[in-house]
Design an enzyme around this catalytic site. Structure first.
Site, mmCIF file in Angstrom:
data_model
loop_
_atom_site.group_PDB
_atom_site.id
_atom_site.type_symbol
_atom_site.label_atom_id
_atom_site.label_comp_id
_atom_site.label_asym_id
_atom_site.label_seq_id
_atom_site.Cartn_x
_atom_site.Cartn_y
_atom_site.Cartn_z
ATOM 1 N N GLY A 1 82.300 72.957 13.771
ATOM 2 C CA GLY A 1 83.001 71.852 12.413
ATOM 3 C C GLY A 1 84.251 71.940 12.729
ATOM 4 O O GLY A 1 85.051 72.491 13.585
ATOM 5 N N CYS B 1 87.747 82.603 17.283
ATOM 6 C CA CYS B 1 87.255 81.146 17.333
ATOM 7 C C CYS B 1 87.432 80.401 15.934
ATOM 8 O O CYS B 1 88.700 80.557 15.610
ATOM 9 C CB CYS B 1 85.852 80.903 17.799
ATOM 10 S SG CYS B 1 85.593 79.411 18.349
ATOM 11 N N HIS C 1 86.235 84.122 23.111
ATOM 12 C CA HIS C 1 84.967 84.748 22.805
ATOM 13 C C HIS C 1 84.959 86.153 23.622
ATOM 14 O O HIS C 1 84.531 86.235 24.644
ATOM 15 C CB HIS C 1 83.640 84.119 22.767
ATOM 16 C CG HIS C 1 83.592 83.168 21.814
ATOM 17 N ND1 HIS C 1 82.672 83.198 20.672
ATOM 18 C CD2 HIS C 1 83.843 81.762 21.621
ATOM 19 C CE1 HIS C 1 82.569 82.313 20.213
ATOM 20 N NE2 HIS C 1 83.257 81.263 20.447
ATOM 21 N N GLU D 1 83.313 88.857 23.156
ATOM 22 C CA GLU D 1 82.083 89.372 23.306
ATOM 23 C C GLU D 1 81.268 88.870 24.442
ATOM 24 O O GLU D 1 80.186 89.181 24.766
ATOM 25 C CB GLU D 1 81.312 89.176 21.750
ATOM 26 C CG GLU D 1 80.541 87.677 21.863
ATOM 27 C CD GLU D 1 81.407 86.557 21.560
ATOM 28 O OE1 GLU D 1 80.911 85.527 21.973
ATOM 29 O OE2 GLU D 1 82.619 86.763 21.274
#
Length: 458
Positions: free
Chosen positions: A318, A345, A429, A431
């Site tokens: 969103g 993020c 990201h 991860e």
């Protein structure tokens, strides 16, 4: 029973090909034509659960009836061999073959991902809520699905758009075929689509609203679908974090194959779940954190009550400006309490707002596992995984916030750090391990900040 169910009952494409004495190319053509030639029926009838009426009812009578309906129904111009459609708000209609769960129409923002692997992780990443994902790599579904590769309990993306028909799983890790997995999650996919054309459209024209329809009765009213697509308001101004966040929980699982011993001296961390990927939480644990996860709407008082040594701000879907209406005030109070903060993020965008910056909608989102990012201070380039359609406006950042990372694709912001607070964040990201370990140092940096403060008695 349709052709996909027949193949599934037979044990997959390899098994049905062996039963019928044909190659996998023949099975692929059966899927395209939605029928099995009658000369192969005797072999299929030896499979438990497949009866003659299954073959005759669904593969002859039903399809003939649907074809006759299409010829007389101008509102259902579905061409032969197609049973699903992707309709864009600009009027583009793309016909294809549906798989997964039937739907009268899932509407959202159409985007593309350039990752060559990880389709299951992509579709379960909560950051993809409200979006239909087009995969630029043609072979999707070929390694099936498994319980380990989910990033959240539910599939977040609204649907999947792929080029080639889904083949039988070819991996020892597979627990379930991709189409069956989609059905379990109540989501549809569409194959036979020119994904390169979609990618060019999104590249040149920006985000597009689209609707994916795979109705059970085979009747597709493109005018109605187009009207629904044009009425969808778009992601700007839309808060989706509340839809994907999960209740308070303690997270104890680390990464699957750690290369370092488990730390005994661990740090208390509160992770704010705006749509957190499970592997982010695993990385925090492996780096040395005892993690308590709180829902997106948790207040600063609820966060600070747990006496965290650090607060993590997760990814999520969103518009960050919409989520920021309740998240940013809480983050500001955490910063005022002098607690270290690390964001990823959406968490990066929310931290930027809390520090005085603003965000904006990108003309072209960043989605894929091959995005180069430069560390401004060291000059080091990391190959990163990304999924975002909004970005931090560097020009809006105050003087006490410095830029730490930039995208080598378009120069947009990829990282910031406060010069007065122990707070930093990245847009990508770390991860997801596309490097595969280029960016894990960020989790270690977060723990090192907490270690330093604990040693100093802060």
């Amino acid at each position: 029973m349709d052709i996909d169910r027949i193949i599934e009952k037979a044990g997959g494409a390899d098994e049905i090909a062996a039963l019928a004495g044909v190659g996998l190319e023949a099975v692929r053509k059966w899927r395209q034509s939605r029928m099995v030639p009658t000369k192969h029926w005797p072999a299929l009838l030896r499979v438990p659960g497949i009866a003659l009426q299954d073959l005759t009812a669904d593969l002859t009578t039903t399809e003939t009836q649907q074809e006759q309906e299409r010829e007389t129904d101008v509102s259902n111009p579905c061409p032969p061999g197609a049973n699903a459609a992707l309709v864009l708000a600009d009027g583009t209609v793309l016909w294809g073959r549906g798989f997964g769960a039937h739907t009268e129409g899932a509407v959202g923002e159409l985007c593309f991902s350039t990752g060559m692997t990880g389709y299951q992780e992509t579709l379960t990443d909560p950051s993809f809520a409200g979006q239909i994902v087009t995969f630029t790599f043609p072979h999707i579904g070929n390694v099936g699905t498994n319980a380990d590769d989910n990033e959240a309990p539910k599939m977040a993306a609204l649907g999947a758009v792929v080029k080639e028909d889904i083949t039988a799983p070819a991996s020892w890790r597979s627990h379930e075929p991709f189409a069956a997995w989609l059905r379990d999650h109540g989501r549809a996919g569409i194959s036979g689509i020119d994904t390169r054309a979609i990618t060019r459209t999104l590249r040149d024209k920006g985000p597009q609203t689209a609707i994916l329809a795979f109705p059970e009765n085979g009747r597709i009213d493109t005018d109605s679908l187009l009207n629904r697509a044009r009425q969808w308001p778009g992601l700007e101004g839309m808060d989706l974090a509340k839809e994907v966040t999960r209740p308070k929980r303690v997270w104890t699982e680390g990464v699957w194959h750690p290369t370092k011993p488990v730390r005994e001296n661990r740090r208390r961390v509160v992770a704010m779940d705006y749509g957190a990927k499970d592997n982010i939480l695993r990385c925090l644990v492996t780096a040395g954190c005892d993690v308590t996860v709180l829902p997106a709407t948790a207040t600063a008082e609820e966060i600070l009550e747990l006496k965290p040594e650090g607060v993590f701000l997760s990814n999520g879907p969103g518009d960050p400006a919409a989520t920021g209406t309740y998240a940013v005030p809480a983050i500001r109070k955490v910063l005022d309490a002098n607690v270290p903060v690390f964001g990823i993020c959406l968490g990066h965008q929310l931290l930027a707002q809390a520090l005085g910056g603003k965000t904006y909608k990108l003309e072209r989102g960043h989605r894929g596992a091959n995005q180069p990012v430069k560390d401004v201070e060291t000059g080091r380039v990391e190959i990163t995984s990304q999924n975002h359609g909004f970005a931090v406006d560097e020009k809006s950042l105050p003087a006490d916030v410095k830029v730490t990372h930039v995208s080598l694709f378009d120069g947009s912001n990829e990282g910031i750090a406060s010069t007065t607070k122990d707070a930093f964040s990245v847009q990508y990201h770390p991860e997801a391990s596309p490097g595969p370990s280029d960016s894990f140092y960020l989790f270690e940096r977060f723990v090192a900040v907490m270690d330093r403060r604990a040693k100093a008695g802060a």
